[in-house]
Design a protein around this motif. Structure first.
Motif, PDB file in Angstrom:
ATOM      1  N   LEU A 189      88.615  24.761  49.251  1.00 52.22           N
ATOM      2  CA  LEU A 189      89.607  23.723  48.994  1.00 52.22           C
ATOM      3  C   LEU A 189      88.938  22.394  48.657  1.00 52.22           C
ATOM      4  CD1 LEU A 189      92.530  22.719  48.999  1.00 52.22           C
ATOM      5  CD2 LEU A 189      92.316  22.342  51.463  1.00 52.22           C
ATOM      6  N   LEU A 190      87.886  22.047  49.424  1.00 48.97           N
ATOM      7  CA  LEU A 190      87.176  20.804  49.156  1.00 48.97           C
ATOM      8  C   LEU A 190      86.501  20.827  47.792  1.00 48.97           C
ATOM      9  CD1 LEU A 190      85.563  20.050  52.643  1.00 48.97           C
ATOM     10  CD2 LEU A 190      87.578  18.986  51.609  1.00 48.97           C
ATOM     11  N   LEU A 191      85.920  21.976  47.440  1.00 50.55           N
ATOM     12  CA  LEU A 191      85.275  22.093  46.125  1.00 50.55           C
ATOM     13  C   LEU A 191      86.303  21.986  45.000  1.00 50.55           C
ATOM     14  CD1 LEU A 191      82.654  24.930  46.767  1.00 50.55           C
ATOM     15  CD2 LEU A 191      82.224  22.477  46.474  1.00 50.55           C
ATOM     16  N   LEU A 192      87.487  22.555  45.204  1.00 46.84           N
ATOM     17  CA  LEU A 192      88.542  22.457  44.197  1.00 46.84           C
ATOM     18  C   LEU A 192      88.972  21.010  44.007  1.00 46.84           C
ATOM     19  CD1 LEU A 192      90.700  23.648  42.304  1.00 46.84           C
ATOM     20  CD2 LEU A 192      92.167  23.943  44.329  1.00 46.84           C
ATOM     21  N   ILE A 193      89.197  20.313  45.130  1.00 51.60           N
ATOM     22  CA  ILE A 193      89.592  18.903  45.043  1.00 51.60           C
ATOM     23  C   ILE A 193      88.499  18.081  44.381  1.00 51.60           C
ATOM     24  CG2 ILE A 193      90.154  16.855  46.405  1.00 51.60           C
ATOM     25  CD1 ILE A 193      91.441  18.696  48.457  1.00 51.60           C
TER      26      ILE A 193
ATOM     27  N   GLY B 195      88.970  16.290  40.849  1.00 51.66           N
ATOM     28  CA  GLY B 195      88.923  14.840  40.910  1.00 51.66           C
ATOM     29  C   GLY B 195      87.762  14.245  40.142  1.00 51.66           C
ATOM     30  N   LEU B 196      86.555  14.776  40.337  1.00 51.28           N
ATOM     31  CA  LEU B 196      85.375  14.194  39.695  1.00 51.28           C
ATOM     32  C   LEU B 196      85.317  14.517  38.207  1.00 51.28           C
ATOM     33  CD1 LEU B 196      82.669  14.833  42.451  1.00 51.28           C
ATOM     34  CD2 LEU B 196      83.942  12.734  41.982  1.00 51.28           C
ATOM     35  N   SER B 197      85.893  15.643  37.793  1.00 42.44           N
ATOM     36  CA  SER B 197      85.890  15.964  36.365  1.00 42.44           C
ATOM     37  C   SER B 197      86.744  14.996  35.558  1.00 42.44           C
ATOM     38  CB  SER B 197      86.376  17.397  36.145  1.00 42.44           C
ATOM     39  OG  SER B 197      87.722  17.544  36.602  1.00 42.44           O
ATOM     40  N   TYR B 198      87.629  14.279  36.222  1.00 42.71           N
ATOM     41  CA  TYR B 198      88.469  13.289  35.532  1.00 42.71           C
ATOM     42  C   TYR B 198      87.616  12.197  34.887  1.00 42.71           C
ATOM     43  CZ  TYR B 198      91.543   9.216  35.120  1.00 42.71           C
ATOM     44  OH  TYR B 198      92.208   8.098  34.670  1.00 42.71           O
ATOM     45  N   PHE B 199      86.467  11.890  35.490  1.00 46.27           N
ATOM     46  CA  PHE B 199      85.629  10.804  34.985  1.00 46.27           C
ATOM     47  C   PHE B 199      84.642  11.274  33.916  1.00 46.27           C
ATOM     48  CE2 PHE B 199      86.699   9.943  39.438  1.00 46.27           C
ATOM     49  CZ  PHE B 199      87.431   8.775  39.275  1.00 46.27           C
ATOM     50  N   TRP B 200      84.568  12.580  33.682  1.00 44.55           N
ATOM     51  CA  TRP B 200      83.671  13.075  32.649  1.00 44.55           C
ATOM     52  C   TRP B 200      84.258  12.746  31.272  1.00 44.55           C
ATOM     53  CZ3 TRP B 200      78.824  14.722  32.768  1.00 44.55           C
ATOM     54  CH2 TRP B 200      78.300  15.338  31.629  1.00 44.55           C
TER      55      TRP B 200
ATOM     56  N   VAL C 210     103.516  10.943  35.292  1.00 44.44           N
ATOM     57  CA  VAL C 210     103.045  12.025  36.153  1.00 44.44           C
ATOM     58  C   VAL C 210     101.754  12.629  35.628  1.00 44.44           C
ATOM     59  CG1 VAL C 210     103.629  14.270  37.127  1.00 44.44           C
ATOM     60  CG2 VAL C 210     105.394  12.513  36.890  1.00 44.44           C
ATOM     61  N   GLU C 211     101.671  12.887  34.327  1.00 44.31           N
ATOM     62  CA  GLU C 211     100.489  13.533  33.782  1.00 44.31           C
ATOM     63  C   GLU C 211      99.247  12.667  33.932  1.00 44.31           C
ATOM     64  OE1 GLU C 211     100.399  16.493  32.939  1.00 44.31           O
ATOM     65  OE2 GLU C 211     102.515  17.000  32.762  1.00 44.31           O
ATOM     66  N   ALA C 212      99.396  11.353  33.749  1.00 44.31           N
ATOM     67  CA  ALA C 212      98.248  10.461  33.902  1.00 44.31           C
ATOM     68  C   ALA C 212      97.824  10.344  35.351  1.00 44.31           C
ATOM     69  CB  ALA C 212      98.582   9.078  33.340  1.00 44.31           C
ATOM     70  N   ALA C 213      98.783  10.472  36.262  1.00 45.87           N
ATOM     71  CA  ALA C 213      98.484  10.273  37.679  1.00 45.87           C
ATOM     72  C   ALA C 213      97.897  11.509  38.343  1.00 45.87           C
ATOM     73  CB  ALA C 213      99.754   9.862  38.416  1.00 45.87           C
ATOM     74  N   ARG C 214      98.110  12.693  37.768  1.00 47.08           N
ATOM     75  CA  ARG C 214      97.699  13.930  38.435  1.00 47.08           C
ATOM     76  C   ARG C 214      96.202  13.982  38.735  1.00 47.08           C
ATOM     77  NH1 ARG C 214      99.533  19.252  35.499  1.00 47.08           N
ATOM     78  NH2 ARG C 214      98.122  18.356  33.944  1.00 47.08           N
ATOM     79  N   PRO C 215      95.318  13.651  37.789  1.00 49.13           N
ATOM     80  CA  PRO C 215      93.882  13.671  38.138  1.00 49.13           C
ATOM     81  C   PRO C 215      93.515  12.653  39.203  1.00 49.13           C
ATOM     82  CG  PRO C 215      94.207  13.646  35.754  1.00 49.13           C
ATOM     83  CD  PRO C 215      95.520  13.346  36.371  1.00 49.13           C
ATOM     84  N   LEU C 216      94.213  11.510  39.222  1.00 57.84           N
ATOM     85  CA  LEU C 216      93.912  10.489  40.220  1.00 57.84           C
ATOM     86  C   LEU C 216      94.273  10.955  41.623  1.00 57.84           C
ATOM     87  CD1 LEU C 216      94.995   7.192  38.432  1.00 57.84           C
ATOM     88  CD2 LEU C 216      92.691   8.030  38.845  1.00 57.84           C
ATOM     89  N   VAL C 217      95.262  11.830  41.741  1.00 52.22           N
ATOM     90  CA  VAL C 217      95.614  12.377  43.059  1.00 52.22           C
ATOM     91  C   VAL C 217      94.436  13.151  43.624  1.00 52.22           C
ATOM     92  CG1 VAL C 217      97.128  13.970  44.269  1.00 52.22           C
ATOM     93  CG2 VAL C 217      98.074  12.434  42.552  1.00 52.22           C
ATOM     94  N   TYR C 218      93.809  13.996  42.793  1.00 51.69           N
ATOM     95  CA  TYR C 218      92.640  14.750  43.251  1.00 51.69           C
ATOM     96  C   TYR C 218      91.475  13.819  43.565  1.00 51.69           C
ATOM     97  CZ  TYR C 218      94.898  19.093  41.779  1.00 51.69           C
ATOM     98  OH  TYR C 218      95.753  20.159  41.662  1.00 51.69           O
ATOM     99  N   ALA C 219      91.235  12.841  42.687  1.00 49.39           N
ATOM    100  CA  ALA C 219      90.106  11.933  42.900  1.00 49.39           C
ATOM    101  C   ALA C 219      90.290  11.122  44.179  1.00 49.39           C
ATOM    102  CB  ALA C 219      89.955  11.006  41.693  1.00 49.39           C
ATOM    103  N   THR C 220      91.498  10.615  44.410  1.00 46.51           N
ATOM    104  CA  THR C 220      91.748   9.827  45.614  1.00 46.51           C
ATOM    105  C   THR C 220      91.714  10.698  46.858  1.00 46.51           C
ATOM    106  OG1 THR C 220      93.191   8.428  44.255  1.00 46.51           O
ATOM    107  CG2 THR C 220      93.279   8.101  46.620  1.00 46.51           C
ATOM    108  N   SER C 221      92.194  11.941  46.755  1.00 40.18           N
ATOM    109  CA  SER C 221      92.135  12.861  47.896  1.00 40.18           C
ATOM    110  C   SER C 221      90.683  13.140  48.281  1.00 40.18           C
ATOM    111  CB  SER C 221      92.855  14.168  47.560  1.00 40.18           C
ATOM    112  OG  SER C 221      94.209  13.943  47.262  1.00 40.18           O
ATOM    113  N   PHE C 222      89.858  13.395  47.279  1.00 37.89           N
ATOM    114  CA  PHE C 222      88.442  13.643  47.567  1.00 37.89           C
ATOM    115  C   PHE C 222      87.791  12.397  48.168  1.00 37.89           C
ATOM    116  CE2 PHE C 222      83.957  13.661  46.149  1.00 37.89           C
ATOM    117  CZ  PHE C 222      83.532  14.776  46.856  1.00 37.89           C
TER     118      PHE C 222
END
Length: 553
Positions: A29-33, A37-42, A512-524
């Protein structure tokens, strides 16, 4: 086989397997998050599509691929699309981030694979990150400096000039922002303090003519300083807005963008691997250090990180002494009887109360009763505007301190019960008082257990959101709880929190679509903050455990 079952080995293997599966699930789960999340910045590749729909309408689209899916033709046929494919087959469609929000509406658009005539990755297409209206995609064709179009003959010259001018505009904009937050903000704060000071003298009947004249003179001097700084601020903003860039967008129209609204430009398609890695690290750094923008769907989360850590540390400072004192009283001083047993049952039951109930209690008792009383006694000049009588970081810390108090009490009592009675008796036999024995022998030996309780309390408090929504956390806090204005630490202020930020971005976002990656990044990021706090506490606990290990034997 029967002897093997009776030996208990199957249960050992079953327990070990269950623990292993749990650890693998948590790690997965942590690796998925982390990956999402981190792939958003690539830096993603920017494509240009030539499209033609069912009606023969041709168009050009520029953007990044965010997602793709296989859609059954029946679903698309029912929506009015025409296909040569037979029912039962699938069509690939792509979710494309197109940007250019002020010209094409939404940031995202679905395109069907059957509508794509051609797709390319032009090397000279650029992605411009802006302070508002999201990204802009297109071909930079010219740079305008102070109203004059620069004579740049090739794409390399345009790119180099654009980087230089954007760096200049960003540096000047940062100066203007720093001036606005520091010097101008300090003057506004001082003027408000002087106004409240005059109001306080008036309420006490001590507003003499001399005091009024003195306050008026100070406000007058501050107004003069403010006008000077305001002039400097407008001058900086004018300097930052001096230049602009002309970009040819997907419609084939040349659009002029002011450079003071552009944060960065990247030519992703001709970046090498090293350049993309550097861009990735820069993106993560800006996410951690910048303020949020565009209704929290862009920018960084620094205020939320600061608010989370500050509130948790304040909560730890509050809950630790109260929890330790309560545990010492129950274990060392209180006589065993029905009252003590009732108190212990109450402490255990407190751990099972839903967190939102603590939030309601904090709002009613801390905010309205205690905060309102503090305002009446110490800040009457600010009324009816509340100072401590509104949700703030101090009330959030107190509420979570009560929520985590049972954990600290139980853990400390467990630690106290593990200390041999011979240690206490030996200290008393050597002439120490009971208080000295507790302070110098018992508490230091129980400190690892106290730290264990604190670790559990921090892990619980850092992830709580529901009670904080009532007693202090907000979507966007204008200022941090700590600044350079006296008294420097402002416990009455509202604050941002990573947990609430995840809720807000994930469920309250207009995009919603723009915010979805930020949810993972902020969760991580929230998990990382909790892990960092816990590792710090664990290292302190292990040090204390090694220090007092010899006394336990």
């Amino acid at each position: 086989m029967g002897k093997w079952f009776k030996s208990g080995s199957p249960w050992i293997w079953m327990t070990g397997g269950a623990v292993s599966i749990s650890l693998i699930a948590v790690l997965g789960l942590l690796l998925l998050i982390a990956w999402r999340g981190l792939s958003y910045f690539w830096p993603a590749d920017v494509y240009e599509w030539q499209l033609e729909d069912n009606n023969g309408v041709k168009s050009t689209l520029i953007g990044e691929i965010y997602d793709r899916e296989e859609v059954p033709t029946e679903r698309l046929i029912s929506a009015g699309h025409k296909f040569t494919k037979h029912p039962g087959e699938f069509v690939t469609r792509y979710l494309v981030k197109t940007g250019n929000r002020e010209f094409v509406g939404l940031d995202f658009r679905w395109i069907l694979g059957t509508d794509i005539v051609s797709r390319s990755m032009p090397a000279d297409v650029a992605k411009l990150e802006r302070t508002k209206n999201g990204n802009f995609y297109g071909y930079p064709v010219a740079v305008i400096e102070d109203g004059k179009r620069l004579e740049l003959t090739n794409e390399a010259d345009i790119e180099a000039s654009l980087f230089d001018h954007i760096d200049r505009a960003v540096a000047i904009s940062d100066q203007a922002l720093a001036l606005q937050k520091s010097d101008i903000g300090s003057i506004n704060y001082q003027m408000e303090r002087l106004r409240l000071k005059e109001r306080g003298y008036e309420l006490d009947g001590e507003l003499t003519a001399e005091r009024k004249a003195d306050i008026k003179a100070q406000i007058g001097q501050l107004n003069k300083d403010y006008l000077v700084l305001e002039k400097d601020l407008f001058a900086l903003r004018d300097k930052a807005a001096r230049d602009s860039v002309v970009v040819k967008d997907m419609r084939g129209v040349e659009v002029t963008l002011q450079l003071d609204s552009i944060l960065d430009v990247s030519y992703v398609n001709h970046m090498n691997l090293l350049g993309k890695v550097g861009h990735w690290f820069v993106g993560i750094g800006r996410f951690v250090s910048d303020d949020p923008r565009e209704a929290n769907t862009e920018g960084g989360v620094f205020p939320a990180i600061f608010g989370t850590v500050f509130m948790v540390m304040l909560m730890a400072v509050i809950v630790t002494p109260f929890g330790v004192i309560a545990a010492i009283y129950l274990h060392e001083y209180a006589k065993k009887g029905p009252i003590t047993k009732l108190i212990r049952i109450a402490v255990i039951n407190l751990a099972g109360v839903p967190s939102i109930v603590y939030g309601v209690f904090g709002l009613g008792f801390f905010v309205y009763m205690m905060g309102g009383s503090i305002d009446q006694l110490f800040f009457p000049e600010a009324l009816p505007a509340p100072t401590f009588g509104s949700p703030g970081v101090i009330w959030s810390a107190l509420t979570l301190a009560i929520l985590t108090l049972p954990v600290v009490i139980v853990s400390t009592e467990e630690g106290l019960s593990r200390i041999p009675s011979a240690v206490r008796q030996g200290s008393l036999a050597l002439g120490a008082t009971k208080a000295e024995t507790l302070w110098r022998i018992v508490i230091p030996m129980a400190s690892p257990a106290i730290m264990t309780g604190l670790i559990l309390a921090v892990a619980r408090a850092a992830g709580e959101v529901a009670p904080l929504m009532l007693v202090g956390v907000v979507k966007l806090a204008p200022t941090l709880p700590i600044d350079m204005n006296f008294p420097f630490v402002h416990l009455e202020r509202k604050f941002m929190h990573l947990g609430f930020h995840i809720y807000d971005v994930g469920f309250q976002s207009p995009n919603v679509e723009a915010a979805r990656p930020l949810v993972y990044a902020t969760s991580f990021l929230l998990v990382s903050v909790i892990v960092a706090l816990n590792l710090t506490a664990i290292s302190v606990r292990n040090h204390l455990r090694e220090k007092f290990r010899s006394l336990e034997h």
